[in-house]
Design a protein around this motif. Structure first.
Motif, mmCIF file in Angstrom:
data_model
loop_
_atom_site.group_PDB
_atom_site.id
_atom_site.type_symbol
_atom_site.label_atom_id
_atom_site.label_comp_id
_atom_site.label_asym_id
_atom_site.label_seq_id
_atom_site.Cartn_x
_atom_site.Cartn_y
_atom_site.Cartn_z
ATOM 1 N N VAL A 273 0.771 -1.286 0.010
ATOM 2 C CA VAL A 273 0.068 0.198 -0.332
ATOM 3 C C VAL A 273 0.941 1.301 0.054
ATOM 4 O O VAL A 273 1.767 1.233 0.857
ATOM 5 C CB VAL A 273 -1.057 0.038 1.103
ATOM 6 C CG1 VAL A 273 -1.657 1.404 1.334
ATOM 7 C CG2 VAL A 273 -1.923 -1.161 1.308
ATOM 8 N N VAL A 274 0.447 2.077 -0.931
ATOM 9 C CA VAL A 274 1.586 3.446 -1.033
ATOM 10 C C VAL A 274 1.325 4.089 0.326
ATOM 11 O O VAL A 274 0.326 4.564 0.729
ATOM 12 C CB VAL A 274 0.910 4.195 -2.240
ATOM 13 C CG1 VAL A 274 1.819 5.482 -2.393
ATOM 14 C CG2 VAL A 274 1.163 3.539 -3.494
ATOM 15 N N LEU A 275 2.629 4.602 0.689
ATOM 16 C CA LEU A 275 2.826 5.518 2.036
ATOM 17 C C LEU A 275 3.067 6.988 1.362
ATOM 18 O O LEU A 275 2.724 7.930 2.137
ATOM 19 C CB LEU A 275 3.826 5.018 2.848
ATOM 20 C CG LEU A 275 3.616 3.517 3.498
ATOM 21 C CD1 LEU A 275 4.871 3.277 4.383
ATOM 22 C CD2 LEU A 275 2.250 3.364 4.375
ATOM 23 N N LEU A 276 3.776 6.881 0.377
ATOM 24 C CA LEU A 276 4.392 8.312 0.039
ATOM 25 C C LEU A 276 4.556 8.246 -1.667
ATOM 26 O O LEU A 276 5.123 7.271 -1.681
ATOM 27 C CB LEU A 276 5.520 8.488 0.783
ATOM 28 C CG LEU A 276 6.393 9.759 0.578
ATOM 29 C CD1 LEU A 276 7.129 9.890 2.012
ATOM 30 C CD2 LEU A 276 7.582 9.685 -0.571
ATOM 31 N N ALA A 277 4.354 9.238 -2.044
ATOM 32 C CA ALA A 277 4.601 9.377 -3.679
ATOM 33 C C ALA A 277 5.149 10.874 -3.721
ATOM 34 O O ALA A 277 4.261 11.815 -3.557
ATOM 35 C CB ALA A 277 3.552 9.232 -4.424
ATOM 36 N N PRO A 294 -3.300 0.416 -3.137
ATOM 37 C CA PRO A 294 -2.104 -0.438 -3.592
ATOM 38 C C PRO A 294 -1.418 0.192 -4.446
ATOM 39 O O PRO A 294 -1.953 0.814 -5.467
ATOM 40 C CB PRO A 294 -2.851 -1.692 -3.964
ATOM 41 C CG PRO A 294 -4.354 -1.477 -3.279
ATOM 42 C CD PRO A 294 -4.657 0.033 -3.218
ATOM 43 N N TYR A 295 -0.149 -0.184 -4.789
ATOM 44 C CA TYR A 295 0.703 0.580 -5.888
ATOM 45 C C TYR A 295 0.217 0.233 -7.140
ATOM 46 O O TYR A 295 0.498 1.056 -7.982
ATOM 47 C CB TYR A 295 2.144 0.404 -5.576
ATOM 48 C CG TYR A 295 2.604 -1.214 -5.887
ATOM 49 C CD1 TYR A 295 2.816 -1.592 -7.182
ATOM 50 C CD2 TYR A 295 2.689 -2.294 -5.070
ATOM 51 C CE1 TYR A 295 3.400 -2.900 -7.512
ATOM 52 C CE2 TYR A 295 3.006 -3.665 -5.144
ATOM 53 C CZ TYR A 295 3.407 -3.644 -6.741
ATOM 54 O OH TYR A 295 3.704 -5.027 -6.840
ATOM 55 N N VAL A 296 -0.324 -1.119 -7.543
ATOM 56 C CA VAL A 296 -0.550 -1.557 -8.727
ATOM 57 C C VAL A 296 -1.778 -0.608 -9.345
ATOM 58 O O VAL A 296 -1.688 -0.535 -10.520
ATOM 59 C CB VAL A 296 -1.136 -3.098 -8.722
ATOM 60 C CG1 VAL A 296 0.186 -4.015 -8.854
ATOM 61 C CG2 VAL A 296 -2.081 -3.388 -7.602
ATOM 62 N N GLY A 347 8.740 -2.483 4.706
ATOM 63 C CA GLY A 347 8.197 -2.074 3.230
ATOM 64 C C GLY A 347 9.168 -1.887 2.510
ATOM 65 O O GLY A 347 10.461 -2.527 2.518
ATOM 66 N N ALA A 348 9.182 -0.954 1.219
ATOM 67 C CA ALA A 348 10.114 -0.655 0.151
ATOM 68 C C ALA A 348 9.901 0.442 -0.371
ATOM 69 O O ALA A 348 8.996 1.107 -0.297
ATOM 70 C CB ALA A 348 9.667 -1.818 -0.769
#
Ligand code: ADP
Length: 594
Positions: A273-277, A294-296, A347-348
């Motif tokens: 799940v995206v935390l930061l962009a 979700p990043y997808v 996370g990544a």
């Protein structure tokens, strides 16, 4: 719920009331008995005094009147009834009766106090007296003369007085206790409010902290435990606020760094799940608000998924290149793990480094090397061919040999020209030599260039003419301007067939100087126009080569123009001719080299 102040107050009042009631319950019932006892003790002492008073008279066998007088005076002093009883119970003297009344008195031998006194030396009794018609306390002591008992001295006091005394005492005790209760209650209420008020204020401050208002502070400044509590609470709030400010500052710094970064940054948690962009990523990929999804859903790119899943699974760094076709961009992706919040797996973080330009430059460089090699190989192959032919016997025929040597010369010249152009291009691109600025009259330069091509044009049957309108004198690198015009005029002369004409015109354009080179040659088809300034780009390769062109001339023109801040434009119509126009600024200001 009842307030703290009320609870402390009520508890304190109830406790003091209970204590006072206990005191009452213990003290009151014994009060009358103790008072009676005390009276009895004092009566006994009085009886002893009376005994001592009448003892000598009794011992001497004094008459009744003497005894009665003694007893009356003693009774007057003591404010009590005094009686003297003979050992046989006969009343010898009595302060309440004299004369006949005394003789009429019944025998007192059966009175319990008299009996006790005769038996044990002293006795006390409380009972109704028919003589004085009241409850009386009696105390009697034996009157002795050595071992002989002379009689009994008795003192009596009405119990009414004693009772009254006890009642007075009880009243006083009750009043004292009520007073004590009122004072205690007042004190407890005062104490409770002096404790409960600050406690409530501390609690209010604590409630505000809990609700998130970190600016709230307790104003209680007492020197006791409540004050200490308030100070501890305020200190905790200070520290908390400091920490929060620090965290906010760190966050702001990180946000500033992330938004200043040119690379895109995407961080996801262990579930993807995206935390930061960051800003760069949102802008380059056109993301709306990917955080929390979700990043997808945000980036549907196979390589992005591969890198992220690899990092999430293994916790290892992973690098990969991804070509985002729909954006026509190439990104170098670098994925690294980053610690998850407490208790969750890592996370990544993925960075998107745009390598599109680098890839393009690499390609340009590769193309250039390939083109340059190719351009050099063509004349080299020809030279080798002619040399081999000469070796194989062509040298024997002087005419053929001369022709072949001529060809070799031409190809060698071409190679030389090519190498010359390449060197010039390379020098211009590196910007190693700055332009030498001087006042330049463009008309003069144009006339010089025209003069140097006059013979060639004439040989080719071309008309070469110059025309000058007023133009400002410019401060520029005159040599570079000359080389620009030479290249343009050379092309015009080269590509314009016999009978055609070439015109060089100078004038003014928007305050700057302008030189144009026009011809009525074959022109350049529109689709080629945008590319003719590229290196090695030719409209007709074979024709250009035949005419001795290297494909670098216009590329050099473009670089020379840029180095002096001039612009070069071209207009052309296939079959009707071409016009190149150079606009030279009044003062050269080189454009940034590409
Ligand atoms: P070249 O050495 O081949 O002349 P240039 O870079 O000078 O290379 O020119 C690029 C191409 O532009 C030429 O090959 C030619 O096809 C075209 N070109 C340039 N100038 C003219 C002109 N005046 N008329 C027609 N075509 C031209």
């Amino acid at each position: 719920m009842m307030g703290l102040r009320a609870r402390i107050g009520i508890t304190a009042v109830a406790a003091s009331a209970a204590a006072l009631l206990a005191v009452l319950a213990i003290a009151l019932p014994g009060l009358r008995q103790r008072t009676t006892q005390q009276v009895a003790t004092s009566l006994e002492a009085q009886a002893r005094l009376v005994a001592r008073l009448v003892q000598p008279a009794l011992a001497q066998g004094a008459d009744a009147r003497t005894l009665d007088a003694l007893v009356d005076s003693a009774s007057g002093d003591l404010h009590a009834r005094v009686t003297v009883v003979a050992p046989d119970g006969r009343v010898v003297a009595d302060s309440a009766a004299s004369g006949e009344a005394l003789d009429a008195l019944e025998n007192h031998g059966n009175r319990p106090e008299v009996q006790a006194a005769l038996r044990a030396g002293r006795g006390t009794s409380v009972r109704h007296s028919a003589t004085v018609e009241d409850d009386l306390v009696y105390s009697a002591v034996a009157i002795r003369d050595g071992a002989r008992t002379l009689g009994v001295a008795r003192v009596a006091l009405p119990l009414r007085g004693v009772r009254e005394q006890a009642r007075h005492l009880a009243g006083a005790v009750v009043i004292a206790l009520v007073l004590a209760f009122v004072i205690t209650a007042l004190l407890s209420v005062m104490l409770s409010s002096s404790l409960a008020g600050p406690l409530e204020s501390v609690m209010e401050a604590a409630r505000q902290f809990a609700a998130g208002n970190l600016d709230a502070r307790s104003t209680v400044s007492r020197r006791d435990e409540v004050g200490e509590l308030a100070r501890i609470l305020n200190r905790s709030a200070d520290q908390l606020q400091e920490r929060i400010t620090e965290i906010a500052r760190d966050r702001a710094r990180i946000d500033a760094i992330l938004s200043a970064m040119e690379d895109g940054v995407l961080a996801v948690d262990h579930q993807g799940v995206v935390l930061l962009a960051n800003q760069a990523l949102r802008a380059s990929l056109g993301l709306r608000d990917p955080v929390g999804h979700p990043y997808v859903e945000a980036v549907r790119q196979r390589e992005v998924g591969l890198v992220l899943e690899h990092v999430l699974k293994t916790g290892e760094r992973k690098v990969m290149e991804a070509e985002l076709h729909h954006l026509r961009r190439v990104y170098a992706l670098t994925g690294v793990p980053f610690p998850g919040s407490e208790g969750t797996p890592h996370g990544a973080v993925l960075t998107f480094h745009d390598v599109t330009e680098r890839r393009r430059l690499d390609q340009v460089r590769r193309d250039f090397v390939a083109n340059a090699s190719h351009e050099l190989r063509t004349p080299l192959t020809s030279i080798r061919g002619f040399v081999e032919a000469l070796e194989d016997g062509a040298a024997a025929d002087p005419l053929t040999a001369e022709r072949f040597l001529g060809k070799i010369h031409t190809h060698a010249d071409r190679m030389g020209a090519l190498v010359e152009d390449l060197l010039e291009l390379s020098r211009l691109e590196s910007g190693e030599r700055p332009p030498v600025l001087e006042p330049v009259d463009v008309a003069e330069v144009a006339d010089d260039v025209a003069a140097s091509f006059a013979e060639l044009a004439e040989r080719k049957g071309l008309k070469l003419a110059c025309r000058h309108d007023p133009a400002p004198t410019v401060t520029t690198d005159g040599d570079r301007l000359r080389r620009i015009l030479e290249n343009l005029v050379e092309n015009a002369v080269k590509y314009t067939p016999t009978g055609g004409s070439v015109r060089i015109e100078t004038g003014r354009h928007d305050g700057a100087a302008q030189v144009s080179v026009s011809d009525d040659g074959p022109g350049i088809p529109a689709e080629h126009l945008p590319r003719i300034f590229e290196r090695f780009y030719r409209v007709d390769k074979a024709r250009s080569r035949d005419l001795g062109g290297t494909g670098l001339g216009l590329s050099i023109v473009k670089h020379l123009a840029e180095s002096i801040g001039a612009t070069v434009g071209v207009t052309s119509e296939a079959g009707r001719g071409t016009r190149f126009r150079v606009v030279v600024p009044v003062v050269a200001s080189p454009l940034a080299s590409p």
